[in-house]
Design a protein around this motif. Structure first.
Motif, short mmCIF file in Angstrom:
data_model
loop_
_atom_site.label_atom_id
_atom_site.label_comp_id
_atom_site.label_asym_id
_atom_site.label_seq_id
_atom_site.Cartn_x
_atom_site.Cartn_y
_atom_site.Cartn_z
N GLY A 7 -32.42 81.98 3.67
CA GLY A 7 -33.10 81.55 2.46
C GLY A 7 -32.18 80.95 1.42
N ASP A 25 -33.41 80.55 9.04
CA ASP A 25 -33.87 81.77 8.40
C ASP A 25 -33.04 82.17 7.21
OD1 ASP A 25 -35.99 82.12 10.21
OD2 ASP A 25 -34.65 83.08 11.68
N GLU A 51 -42.43 91.09 -10.76
CA GLU A 51 -41.39 91.54 -9.83
C GLU A 51 -40.29 92.30 -10.55
OE1 GLU A 51 -41.88 87.79 -6.68
OE2 GLU A 51 -40.28 87.77 -8.19
N TYR A 76 -45.75 81.20 -11.75
CA TYR A 76 -44.50 81.68 -11.18
C TYR A 76 -43.71 82.53 -12.18
CZ TYR A 76 -44.71 79.30 -6.69
OH TYR A 76 -45.06 78.92 -5.41
N THR A 124 -38.31 83.12 -7.94
CA THR A 124 -39.62 82.90 -8.51
C THR A 124 -39.51 82.21 -9.87
OG1 THR A 124 -40.20 85.03 -7.48
CG2 THR A 124 -41.84 84.03 -8.91
N GLU A 181 -40.36 76.99 -2.04
CA GLU A 181 -41.46 77.92 -1.74
C GLU A 181 -41.29 78.64 -0.40
OE1 GLU A 181 -45.24 76.40 -4.39
OE2 GLU A 181 -44.93 75.45 -2.42
N PRO A 182 -40.86 77.97 0.69
CA PRO A 182 -40.65 78.71 1.94
C PRO A 182 -39.55 79.77 1.84
CG PRO A 182 -40.78 76.35 2.36
CD PRO A 182 -40.70 76.51 0.88
N LEU A 227 -39.18 81.94 -0.35
CA LEU A 227 -39.72 83.21 -0.84
C LEU A 227 -39.91 84.21 0.30
CD1 LEU A 227 -42.42 81.86 -3.32
CD2 LEU A 227 -40.34 83.11 -3.94
N LYS A 228 -40.11 83.71 1.52
CA LYS A 228 -40.37 84.59 2.66
C LYS A 228 -39.14 84.77 3.55
CE LYS A 228 -45.27 83.30 2.83
NZ LYS A 228 -46.38 82.75 3.66
N LYS A 229 -37.97 84.33 3.06
CA LYS A 229 -36.75 84.43 3.86
C LYS A 229 -35.72 85.32 3.17
CE LYS A 229 -37.52 79.83 5.84
NZ LYS A 229 -37.83 80.30 7.20
N SER A 230 -34.81 85.85 3.95
CA SER A 230 -33.77 86.72 3.38
C SER A 230 -32.80 85.87 2.58
CB SER A 230 -33.03 87.46 4.50
OG SER A 230 -32.39 86.55 5.36
#
Length: 508
Positions: A275, A273, A341, A334, A315, A299-300, A302-305
């Motif tokens: 990132g 977990d 953002e 991107y 990004t 890419e994964p 992006l959804k992790k701390s």
């Protein structure tokens, strides 16, 4: 210990007149007494402490932070000990809020969130450290440097309970001015080397020494210290994420090391977990031109701390990875996402213009223009005027391109007014760039005049000629920008990550 004294603030200090008042002001309303142990101040530290009603105790410095901490604790009367450094400030919390939290969440000690400011641009790093604990004679700090109280609390039978609190301490001791003034690198490394002579199997001391070297960008020495830590680990260390992150940073600084891939994969396996590990592995893959694999790893994340690539940085990094992989549309997506953002984010704008400058089709520019339209670039005083001027000129040129397409004189007027705003900005250019700036100014003036003529006359052939001229203008702008940014985006991200080595700090 007095029953009427609930909280004692304990701190050690030497020559802290520049920051002590802010620290004491942030906590004085929460505590019943202030204990300050002075280790040899020659400024107004003790005078300032006295103004806040502190009880002041001189202490002969013996290269041992734990000894000084424990002496301060021994003078405290409160039921609870709150520990701060002079270069820290407790963020807004009232005494009732603090006491209510303790009552509702009984424990022997509490972790506080530490936010350390790294530079004046708001770069921070975060950590959690036990800073509030019961005043128990068994609870004492250990470690000559980076001293900890957790071990003594957990060694209690049964082990003392520790909880994470919602309270935050802001730490300013890692600002460059503070580091230079106190010569912290030399002080800390001397203390750590001395401590290791007595405890050569202490994993935390080796790790702490590695971090000092990493902060000083001595990656070889950092790597040697970290390699010594690995055989000593049990896997339960609270600093394991930071240790692995430091080791991965070292591997990034050694691009010819082809044997590190298993280390990146193992780190992700151990802490899936985190990132930051994905980002570091993605960077390592980009160094080796394995761009598709890098995209699949990044890419994964992006959804992790994560901390190393907070905000829009990841990004934007994905934008570069896609561009290098030949996936232009994905790259533009991107970079535009990075700007949504962080609307004033400069790097992604630069990359968009650089990418499109190599294209003959105006469709790419239109896609970029449409994507940037909701996020106009403010013509404020920039830290890099060449880039700001070039980007603003590019935006105006894109506006002109749209004017030609839509035959909208109102938009053309706006473009002209924006161009006029660039005059003072151009004057702030460095002398070495005057010729390029003059060329941009002249060519943009010509384009604007041509655009005004074509919008009102509607000549299709002239319109096409103007569009070609605008594309040439944008390539000229890209040439100006290219002098101020790395030609190779991988090198840019290498510096971002390796530069972050100086952000991986520990509160001391």
């Amino acid at each position: 210990m007095s029953g009427s004294c609930q909280i004692s603030l304990c701190l050690i200090a030497r020559n802290e007149e520049h920051c002590l008042s802010g620290c004491l002001a942030s906590a004085s309303q929460l505590v019943d007494e202030i204990i300050l142990v002075d280790t040899g101040s020659a400024d107004k530290t003790m005078t300032i402490a006295a103004e806040y009603g502190a009880r002041i105790f001189p202490f002969e410095w013996a290269d041992d932070f734990a000894a000084a901490r424990n002496y301060a604790i021994s003078q405290a009367h409160g039921k609870w000990i709150l520990v701060l450094d002079a270069d820290e400030r407790l963020t807004l919390v009232t005494r009732p809020e603090l006491l209510d939290f303790i009552a509702a969440n009984p424990a022997e000690g509490y972790y506080f969130n530490i936010t350390s400011f790294i530079d004046l641009n708001g770069q921070i790093t975060r950590d959690q450290v036990v800073r509030l604990f019961k005043n128990n004679s068994c609870y004492r700090f250990t470690g000559a440097i980076h001293e900890q109280v957790v071990g003594s609390i957990l060694s209690k039978e049964p082990p003392g309970r520790l909880l994470v609190s919602p309270f935050t301490i802001e730490h300013y001791g890692y600002l460059p001015s503070e580091l230079a003034a106190k010569c912290k690198f030399r002080r800390n490394t001397d203390l750590l080397v001395k401590a290791l002579l007595n405890s050569p199997q202490d994993a935390f001391l080796h790790y702490s020494l590695a971090i000092e070297y990493l902060q000083n960008r001595d990656f070889d020495q950092a790597g040697e210290s970290l390699e010594k830590v690995l055989p000593l680990l049990t896997g339960t260390e609270g600093y394991l994420p930071q240790l692995l992150g430091a080791l991965l940073l070292v591997k990034l600084s050694q691009p010819h090391n082809q044997q590190a891939e298993h280390l990146f994969k193992n780190a992700i396996h151990v802490l899936p977990d985190n990132g930051d590990f994905y980002c570091l592995f993605g960077m390592w893959l980009m160094q080796r031109a394995r761009y598709e694999e890098a995209i699949a790893i990044l890419e994964p994340a992006l959804k992790k701390s994560r901390e190393l690539t907070a905000g829009s940085s990841l990004t934007a990094m994905l934008g570069d990875a896609c561009y290098l992989a030949g996936r232009q549309r994905c790259s533009i997506h991107y970079f535009l996402t990075a700007i949504t953002e962080t609307p004033q984010e400069i790097y992604s704008r630069i990359r968009l213009f650089m990418i499109a400058a190599g294209e003959n089709s105006s469709c790419i520019w239109e896609d970029i223009y449409d994507g940037l339209l909701p996020y106009p670039l403010t013509l404020a005083a920039p830290s890099q005027p060449v880039i700001q001027f070039a980007l603003a000129t590019a935006c105006i040129s894109l506006e002109l391109l749209q004017c030609c397409k839509t035959k909208d004189p109102a938009k053309l007027t706006i473009a002209c007014s924006l161009f006029l705003q660039l005059q003072p900005l151009a004057a702030s250019m460095l002398p070495a760039n005057k010729e390029l700036v003059s060329l941009l100014m002249l060519s943009t003036e010509v384009l604007l005049l041509q655009g005004e003529f074509i919008v009102f006359c509607g000549n299709q052939a002239a319109q096409h000629s103007l569009e070609v001229g605008i594309l040439h203008q944008l390539r000229l702008i890209a040439a100006v920008i290219s002098q101020s940014v790395p030609a190779n985006p991988v090198h840019f991200w290498e510096e971002v990550f390796i530069g972050e080595a100086s952000h991986d700090r520990q509160p001391d």
